[in-house]
Design a protein around this motif. Structure first.
Motif, PDB file in Angstrom:
ATOM      1  N   SER A   4       0.830  -1.214   0.000  1.00 37.53           N
ATOM      2  CA  SER A   4       0.000   0.000   0.000  1.00 37.53           C
ATOM      3  C   SER A   4       0.860   1.257   0.000  1.00 37.53           C
ATOM      4  O   SER A   4       0.551   2.237  -0.679  1.00 37.53           O
ATOM      5  N   GLU A   5       1.960   1.212   0.736  1.00 37.84           N
ATOM      6  CA  GLU A   5       2.860   2.362   0.782  1.00 37.84           C
ATOM      7  C   GLU A   5       3.576   2.544  -0.554  1.00 37.84           C
ATOM      8  O   GLU A   5       3.778   3.680  -1.022  1.00 37.84           O
ATOM      9  N   THR A   6       3.942   1.431  -1.184  1.00 39.42           N
ATOM     10  CA  THR A   6       4.593   1.494  -2.499  1.00 39.42           C
ATOM     11  C   THR A   6       3.659   2.113  -3.527  1.00 39.42           C
ATOM     12  O   THR A   6       4.067   2.954  -4.340  1.00 39.42           O
ATOM     13  N   ILE A   7       2.406   1.675  -3.502  1.00 36.32           N
ATOM     14  CA  ILE A   7       1.416   2.211  -4.440  1.00 36.32           C
ATOM     15  C   ILE A   7       1.204   3.697  -4.204  1.00 36.32           C
ATOM     16  O   ILE A   7       1.128   4.489  -5.156  1.00 36.32           O
ATOM     17  N   TRP A   8       1.127   4.090  -2.927  1.00 38.07           N
ATOM     18  CA  TRP A   8       0.928   5.503  -2.607  1.00 38.07           C
ATOM     19  C   TRP A   8       2.107   6.359  -3.075  1.00 38.07           C
ATOM     20  O   TRP A   8       1.921   7.455  -3.606  1.00 38.07           O
ATOM     21  N   LEU A   9       3.311   5.839  -2.899  1.00 42.45           N
ATOM     22  CA  LEU A   9       4.496   6.565  -3.343  1.00 42.45           C
ATOM     23  C   LEU A   9       4.500   6.721  -4.866  1.00 42.45           C
ATOM     24  O   LEU A   9       4.869   7.778  -5.389  1.00 42.45           O
TER      25      LEU A   9
END
Length: 372
Positions: A4-9
């Motif tokens: 989820s953090e990768t996608i947000w970044l």
């Protein structure tokens, strides 16, 4: 790192790249809209048709059509009804082809954005190459093609329209959707306009109709350019599309059937050059992409004939690759690295000015899309 953090970044990175791109082009895009509005007021479509409708010879008619088409911001599909109406009023097939090529390949808005996102060399080279390409196609058609006594345009278009000095030709260009562009020749309506009404109409065209016509595709182009800037490695583009005839043919095959306007193609070209594509390869896309699409090819075949569409596509393909090679040679001879100077022309404006124009354009573009 969680998914989820990768996608947000990734989303935030793409959004930032896209916003920075829009920020660079906003002042020049607004300038392009303004000049387009002035052209709409002082050079109405009806006057263009009347001027090009008189027989001016095989070379002069193509030259007139080319010069008149260059500053007008119409897409490759939207220009078809205007060009066919032009032919019905007496223009040669060559003049019609020249107008079909020069009009969508450049416009005052795309020229301004080319200066902002690319560099002065490309800004000068782009309309010059367009002029030669459109003129070549028009002259070739006039000398090699066959003029017909009648044109298979719809019956409604057969009525001649007299255009006086103070009459504006209201002529819908085309109906375009996200997935396709349906072009049908249509007849404009006469409407007497006062000076105040013409001014209001010019403002409406510049800041409502024109943004509505191009904003959807422009925003799509900016988003794709943002994805390219964020996600695609420099080495990948440099290795496979770094230059040469092979990479130019790839961009030619991509650009010819694709529906994209001259303005929307510019940020894509800028992003690819920044990633290592040669300026000549990017230029093939800038020249071939806006000039053609599948719908336009179909309409040219139907109304002008197979011979004309062959001349049309052959001229665009040959000129695109030729000018691409010439442009790469110019950069190489001058010792200029396109990657290092792309977008440098826009650095003369302070960030506050760019932000102000960007914030001014956003509601205009949203409203234009809504009204369109």
């Amino acid at each position: 790192m969680p998914a989820s953090e990768t996608i947000w970044l990734a989303i935030s990175g793409i959004a930032l790249e896209s916003w920075n791109l829009f920020l660079e082009m906003a002042p020049y895009l607004f300038l392009g809209f303004t000049v387009a509005g002035l052209l709409h007021v002082f050079v109405p479509e009806g006057q263009i048709i009347k001027y090009l409708g008189s027989s001016a010879g095989k070379i002069r008619s193509a030259l007139n059509a080319t010069l008149m088409g260059i500053p007008i911001p119409l897409c490759s599909c939207g220009v078809v009804p205007t060009a066919l109406s032009l032919q019905k009023r007496g223009a040669t097939k060559g003049a019609t082809l020249s107008f079909l090529i020069s009009t969508p390949e450049t416009g005052v808005d795309s020229i301004a954005i080319t200066y902002a996102l690319l560099d002065p060399i490309m800004t000068i080279f782009r309309p010059l190459a367009t002029l030669i390409t459109a003129l070549s196609a028009g002259i070739a058609e006039n000398f090699l093609g066959r003029e017909k006594n009648t044109s298979p345009v719809t019956k409604a278009a057969e009525k001649e329209v007299e255009v006086s000095k103070n009459v504006l030709m209201i002529q819908p260009a085309a109906t375009c959707s996200d997935s396709s562009c349906s072009c049908q020749p249509s007849l404009g309506e006469e409407k007497e306009l006062s000076s105040k009404e013409r001014l209001i109409d010019g403002i409406r065209y510049a800041y409502v109709e024109l943004p509505g016509d191009i904003s959807k595709w422009l925003l799509f182009g900016i988003l794709v350019a943002g994805i390219i800037s964020y996600a695609i490695p420099y080495e990948l583009v440099e290795t496979y599309l770094g230059g040469g005839i092979a990479s130019m043919f790839v961009m030619l095959l991509v650009g010819i059937p694709l529906y994209i306007c001259a303005t929307a193609s510019t940020p894509l070209a800028a992003a690819l050059i920044a990633k290592g594509m040669s300026p000549g390869t990017a230029f093939v896309f800038l020249l071939a992409g806006p000039a053609t699409n599948a719908a336009t090819i179909t309409m040219v075949t139907k109304f002008l004939g197979k011979r004309s569409v062959t001349i049309y596509l052959t001229t665009i393909a040959v000129c695109s690759v030729t000018f691409g090679l010439i442009l790469d040679f110019i950069y190489f001879t001058l010792g200029i690295e396109a990657v290092s100077i792309v977008g440098s022309a826009s650095e003369i404006l302070p960030v506050q000015v760019k932000t102000a124009f960007a914030l001014l354009l956003i509601p205009l573009m949203i409203y234009g899309i809504y009204k369109h």
